[in-house]
Every structure is written in C-alpha cells, then in structure tokens.
Design a protein around this motif. Sequence first.
Motif, PDB file in Angstrom:
ATOM      1  N   ASP B 203     -38.564 -16.408 -17.026  1.00 43.84           N
ATOM      2  CA  ASP B 203     -38.420 -17.009 -18.343  1.00 43.84           C
ATOM      3  C   ASP B 203     -36.939 -17.141 -18.661  1.00 43.84           C
ATOM      4  OD1 ASP B 203     -41.167 -17.173 -18.875  1.00 43.84           O
ATOM      5  OD2 ASP B 203     -41.204 -15.030 -19.334  1.00 43.84           O
ATOM      6  N   ARG B 204     -36.221 -16.051 -18.405  1.00 42.66           N
ATOM      7  CA  ARG B 204     -34.774 -16.103 -18.577  1.00 42.66           C
ATOM      8  C   ARG B 204     -34.103 -15.363 -17.429  1.00 42.66           C
ATOM      9  NH1 ARG B 204     -32.212 -14.055 -23.530  1.00 42.66           N
ATOM     10  NH2 ARG B 204     -33.726 -12.362 -23.317  1.00 42.66           N
ATOM     11  N   ILE B 205     -32.870 -15.740 -17.183  1.00 42.57           N
ATOM     12  CA  ILE B 205     -32.119 -15.174 -16.062  1.00 42.57           C
ATOM     13  C   ILE B 205     -30.776 -14.681 -16.573  1.00 42.57           C
ATOM     14  CG2 ILE B 205     -31.020 -15.726 -13.839  1.00 42.57           C
ATOM     15  CD1 ILE B 205     -33.049 -18.081 -13.659  1.00 42.57           C
ATOM     16  N   ALA B 206     -30.357 -13.510 -16.098  1.00 37.78           N
ATOM     17  CA  ALA B 206     -28.981 -13.077 -16.332  1.00 37.78           C
ATOM     18  C   ALA B 206     -28.261 -13.183 -14.995  1.00 37.78           C
ATOM     19  CB  ALA B 206     -28.934 -11.651 -16.847  1.00 37.78           C
ATOM     20  N   VAL B 207     -27.244 -14.027 -14.944  1.00 41.96           N
ATOM     21  CA  VAL B 207     -26.476 -14.160 -13.706  1.00 41.96           C
ATOM     22  C   VAL B 207     -25.357 -13.132 -13.763  1.00 41.96           C
ATOM     23  CG1 VAL B 207     -25.150 -15.697 -12.227  1.00 41.96           C
ATOM     24  CG2 VAL B 207     -26.991 -16.608 -13.644  1.00 41.96           C
ATOM     25  N   MET B 208     -25.283 -12.293 -12.731  1.00 45.61           N
ATOM     26  CA  MET B 208     -24.285 -11.224 -12.725  1.00 45.61           C
ATOM     27  C   MET B 208     -23.323 -11.389 -11.562  1.00 45.61           C
ATOM     28  SD  MET B 208     -26.533  -7.875 -13.699  1.00 45.61           S
ATOM     29  CE  MET B 208     -25.079  -6.861 -13.797  1.00 45.61           C
ATOM     30  N   SER B 209     -22.103 -10.935 -11.795  1.00 44.51           N
ATOM     31  CA  SER B 209     -21.127 -10.909 -10.718  1.00 44.51           C
ATOM     32  C   SER B 209     -20.070  -9.880 -11.062  1.00 44.51           C
ATOM     33  CB  SER B 209     -20.529 -12.306 -10.546  1.00 44.51           C
ATOM     34  OG  SER B 209     -19.163 -12.251 -10.337  1.00 44.51           O
ATOM     35  N   ALA B 210     -19.675  -9.107 -10.067  1.00 46.19           N
ATOM     36  CA  ALA B 210     -18.599  -8.131 -10.197  1.00 46.19           C
ATOM     37  C   ALA B 210     -18.755  -7.223 -11.419  1.00 46.19           C
ATOM     38  CB  ALA B 210     -17.252  -8.846 -10.246  1.00 46.19           C
ATOM     39  N   GLY B 211     -19.991  -6.800 -11.693  1.00 45.89           N
ATOM     40  CA  GLY B 211     -20.203  -5.849 -12.780  1.00 45.89           C
ATOM     41  C   GLY B 211     -20.223  -6.445 -14.165  1.00 45.89           C
ATOM     42  N   HIS B 212     -20.224  -7.770 -14.240  1.00 49.60           N
ATOM     43  CA  HIS B 212     -20.294  -8.442 -15.533  1.00 49.60           C
ATOM     44  C   HIS B 212     -21.506  -9.362 -15.560  1.00 49.60           C
ATOM     45  CE1 HIS B 212     -16.244  -7.358 -16.943  1.00 49.60           C
ATOM     46  NE2 HIS B 212     -15.866  -7.495 -15.692  1.00 49.60           N
ATOM     47  N   VAL B 213     -22.063  -9.547 -16.769  1.00 49.04           N
ATOM     48  CA  VAL B 213     -23.057 -10.602 -16.937  1.00 49.04           C
ATOM     49  C   VAL B 213     -22.285 -11.886 -17.191  1.00 49.04           C
ATOM     50  CG1 VAL B 213     -24.879 -11.514 -18.404  1.00 49.04           C
ATOM     51  CG2 VAL B 213     -24.881  -9.102 -17.780  1.00 49.04           C
ATOM     52  N   GLN B 214     -22.520 -12.891 -16.355  1.00 50.83           N
ATOM     53  CA  GLN B 214     -21.774 -14.137 -16.493  1.00 50.83           C
ATOM     54  C   GLN B 214     -22.444 -15.092 -17.459  1.00 50.83           C
ATOM     55  OE1 GLN B 214     -18.868 -14.423 -15.139  1.00 50.83           O
ATOM     56  NE2 GLN B 214     -18.924 -12.656 -13.781  1.00 50.83           N
TER      57      GLN B 214
END
Lengths: 306, 351
Positions: B203-214
């Motif tokens: 339904d929803r996505i959290a895109v993460m990179s390097a310890g942050h939510v982008q």
Amino acid sequence: MAGPGSNHAPGPGSWRGILVPLLLPTWAMIGIFLLLPVLLMAVYSFLTKEFRGGVEWEFSLAAYDQFFLNRGLFGDEPPTLEWTYITVFARSIAQAAGATALCLLIGFPTAWFIATRPASSRGIWLFLITVPYWVNLLIRTVSLRFLIRENGPLNDALMGVGLISEPLQIINTNMAVQLGLFYSYLPFMVLPIYAAVERYSFAYSEAAADLYANRWVTLREIVLPIVRPGIVAGCILVFIPSLGAFLAPNLLGGAKNFMIGSLIEEQFKKSLGNWPFGAAVSMILMTLVLIVLFVQARAATRQEVR
Amino acid sequence: MTDAVEIRNAVKRYGNVTALHGVSLTIRDNEFFTLLGPSGCGKTTLLRMIAGFEDVTEGEIRLFGQNIANLEPNHRPVNTVFQHYALFPHMSVIDNVAFGLKMQKVAQDARRKRAAEMLEMVHLSAFADRLPAQLSGGQQQRVALARALAPSPKVLLLDEPLSALDLKLRQAMRVELKQLQEDTGITFIFVTHDQEEALTMSDRIAVMSAGHVQQIGTAQEIYEAPVNRFVADFIGETNLLPVEVLSVRDGRAEVTLPGGHRLQVAAAGQGIGKHHLSIRPERMALTEAGDLQAVVDRVVYLGTDRQVIARLEDGTPLHLRLQNSDRVAVPAPGKRVGLAVEAGAARLLAD
C-alpha cells in the motif's frame, strides 16, 4: 540414516581393487589392537587362575561364579547372590553418574560461553580448556589430592578467610572421587556440546521469543532439544571412562570408595591377583557399557525417524 | 483511528557506527507497508527494533499508541516471518504453528484447532505431521507464515521472506501474501531489497538508504515522483541527467541539458543552479521534431518492448523503451531522431 539417493559405493569392481589394499592397514590395526585384546580377555575370563598371577589353560566358570554367587566361607554352602561386587558396580555407576552430572552442570555453560564468543577468540578458549591435558593424568590427580587434603591449600584458604573453623573432610569421600572424575573428563563434555551449540542458529531463539516464549522456556523447549545430540555424546564420553576409572578413586577416594577400575586393577597388580576374575569383571563392565550405548543408539534412531 | 506503528526519531548505534539516523514514520492499521532499500540501508535493523531483537538507542516505537521500545520481544504482540524461516527443526509442522499459542497458554484442543485452520489457510493440511526438513522451501515459507499468524498478532513483520525462493514461486507468493493481508486485516510490515516485490504488494513504501528514510509513498508516487536522486535511481530504470536551472517562473523551470538543449520542466522548489533531471525511459517517444535531438546508437529487443539507446549531441546516452507494436516504427542505428518528453515525465531532483 541413509535415505534413498544418499551416497552408495559408486561402482562395482573398479573400486574394490584399490579399496581393499587401502583399508588393509586400518583393518589390521583394529584387529590386532582392538579385537584381539578383547577376545583374549573373553577367553581368560573362562580359564582357571594360577596362584601367582597368570592362568592355566583349563576351562572354568569360577570367575563368574565368584562374582555372582556366595557359597560361604569354605565354598560348601548352597549358593546365594553375592552382593560384594554388585555393590562395587552400583557404587561405580553412582559415582560415574555424579561425575557426569557435575560435568554437565559446569560443562554446558562453559561450552555455551565459548560457542557464543566471537569466532576469532573461540580457538583460544578451546585451547585453554585442553591445556591441563598436556600434563599426565596421574600427576594431576596427585596434585588434586594435595590440594584438597585436610591441611591442604583449599582448607587453609577457607579457614583463613573464616568461612570454616575446622578443615573440611573432602579427601577420601565420594565427593572427592566425583571431583577427580569431573576434573579428568570435563573437556569430553565441553567439546561435543560446544560443537552442537556452535551449529545452533540463534534465529531459533529469536523465533521462540517472537512467539512469546521467555528465556527459560526457550532453553527448555528449543535450545536443549536441538543441541541434545551434543549433550548425549558428552554424557557418554564422560560416563563410560568414569565407570572404569581407577586413578581418581584410588588416589582420592580411599578404601571405602572402591570402584570397578580399582577392582580390576587389583586382580592384575599383585601376585595375589586373579587374572580370570579380573577378565570376568572387565567383561561384565563391557557388557554394561554396551547395553548403555545400545539403549542410547535406539533412542537416537527413534528420534531421527520421528 | 490509532496508527498501527509509529516510529519517532529512532536512532540505532553500534559503537561508533550509526545504522539508523533518527527515522520517523507512521504505519497505518491494516496497511501493507514495505521497507525498501539496498543491503545495509537499515531496513532490517528497523524491523528488528520493532520486533524487539535490537534495542533502540534513542527514540520511540509505538504500537497502537503504546511505547514498546523497552519491552522484551516475548511481550510484544507482533510476530515475525524470518528470512530463513527459523522453523524449529525438532517439532512437527503443526507443533511449530501451535507454538505461539502454547506460549500464550491456549488450551491444547483450541490451539490444535487453530493451528489446523492456519495450515489449511496456507494449503498445507496434509503436511501437519512432517518435520520442517521434509518440506520444500516454498512449503517451509508457508509454515513460517502460518506460525507467525496463528497467535493473531497486531502487526506481522516479514524479513525478506521471499528471497530464498525461486522466481516463479516468488511471483506466486507475492499475490498470495497480498491476498492474505487483505483477508486477515493484519498490518504487514515487509522488508525487501527487491523493488518489484515492493511495488506489486505494498500500500505504501518507505525507501531507505544509509540509515535514512528517503521517501514514503504509494508505489505510484515513489515511481513517478521520486524526491531525490537515490529514489529515482533505485526504483526502476531512469535517465539521470545533470542539468542547470536557468530560470524559475510560475512553477516551471527552464533547464539546460548536456549538449545545450533547453527544456521546460515542473520545478519542485529548486532554485537556479546545477541539479539532476530524471526522465523515465518509457515516458519518451520518437518524433520527427521533438524537444531533444539525438542519434540512435543501438536498439535491443527485449520481448515486450525494445530498448533504444540514443545519444545527445555531446554524447550523453539516453535510454528509451518502445512498446513492440506494429504502430511504432523501429529506428535504425545512426538515424537522427527527435525525442518528445511527456509533460510531467521529467522531474527535477534534490541530490
């Protein structure tokens, strides 16, 4: 458990030609140094004793008769069950069981501790566990005797700090024997359990915690059943040599705490010895051990089939 | 309505290494929510913090309003499907499924019944008395799912549960998982590095990179309106072009592309200066006189479509996707073509 498709010998003929000469040294070693002595012992137990040690080549059941039956002081009364040696066996089993329990109690947390260290330092801990084994068992047992004797360092220290007012009687007790056996065989408990715990995946513990199990339940229901083969192997490796041990009981236990090993040793040591009787006691001990192993193997097979 | 999970400023440090830098996000009740990112982005750490396997260095984790950051995992009403399933090897399938209920002191009859229902739900009733080792990977996966759902958790956590399966099975399980989530009405939090998995189920996505939510958004939002270079590049295929914004007026920005072309695009708060522009390959078309002039370099046949690589005047490559259809002409390499960029298809990105 070889299921279908598991590795059977690859081919006929071609292999066998090389296999036999390759296996010959192994078979020879097993035959000469393992089977032959046992066979010799079995034969000796059915021979007649010679008075200054050794045997006469004449068939006799006297050794087994002496072990199991009491025919009175002059051997002319109706036979009743002889309890003397059965008592020695019972005491030995109890001592070995006690030593095994002690080894498990200390060995399991030790193995757990080592297996949960970073991989780089596990080798050092395992090495430390085996260090005492670089010293002869006799020397170590004598040292232990010195340590725990009435006016030895242990009692001195305990009295020094005021924990006790009189020296503890440790030497020449059952406890001393179990302590000696524990000291002798602890690594045999630690190493197989370590191997099992090292293979244990802590994801199982996490899964159990995730499914609402507390630490104690996780240990009981998940960890112990999974590492059980290691625990069983450790117990067998400690129990069996403990059962036949003679150094620890002789040096630490005193005359009252006589065990099978000492009984057998006596028969061969002095000119008063009785070789057929010693051989018979050994045969009975071996039968007992084989029964224990057989029962264990049956249980393990059942568990695997399940 | 209370949110299922609310994470406020969650920080995770291992010694000097910071795995999560103050992550905040809200997961709604009955939502299929995915944490998506490359390995090492902190998505699994975040999931394990919700499960209770990792403690929270700083911040709060609220489950239906209650702060659970300091609760032991066995006191949290969430269950996990582990990456390698972690089925108890010494217990039968049904005992595995019933384990959570047993720990909750559900009576033997009731838990056997519930476990049997769960196995029926994942089509494994016939395997109840097998040991996990006697099942295939896909079957073990279903047992893990049934085991985690049996105690009716408030939130189900899934740690890359499909990664060990082969492609066909993975595709089938995606549909099944989504169906299961809708049928049970339980909030799913799904961790994956596979963007296709994320796009198809969530339904929803959290895109993460390097310890942050982008970025947090629906599949469509994340694909079509990425907020920064990382998201645009990580999700799907895109052309990332360094551009210079010359002027901004009425929400429109005029930019110069490599090679000197000028293009009008929607401005997203960027000022004048150097930025990046993202253009999805399937949002461009070949025309006689388009916005951009390019030379076709190479055409690759991919089945449903063709990939065309064209170069701008300064040699910058642009990828296009052309649907295979009788109506679309296939350009020959070396041909000069015009490229029409769909309105709204070119996005200016923050770095």
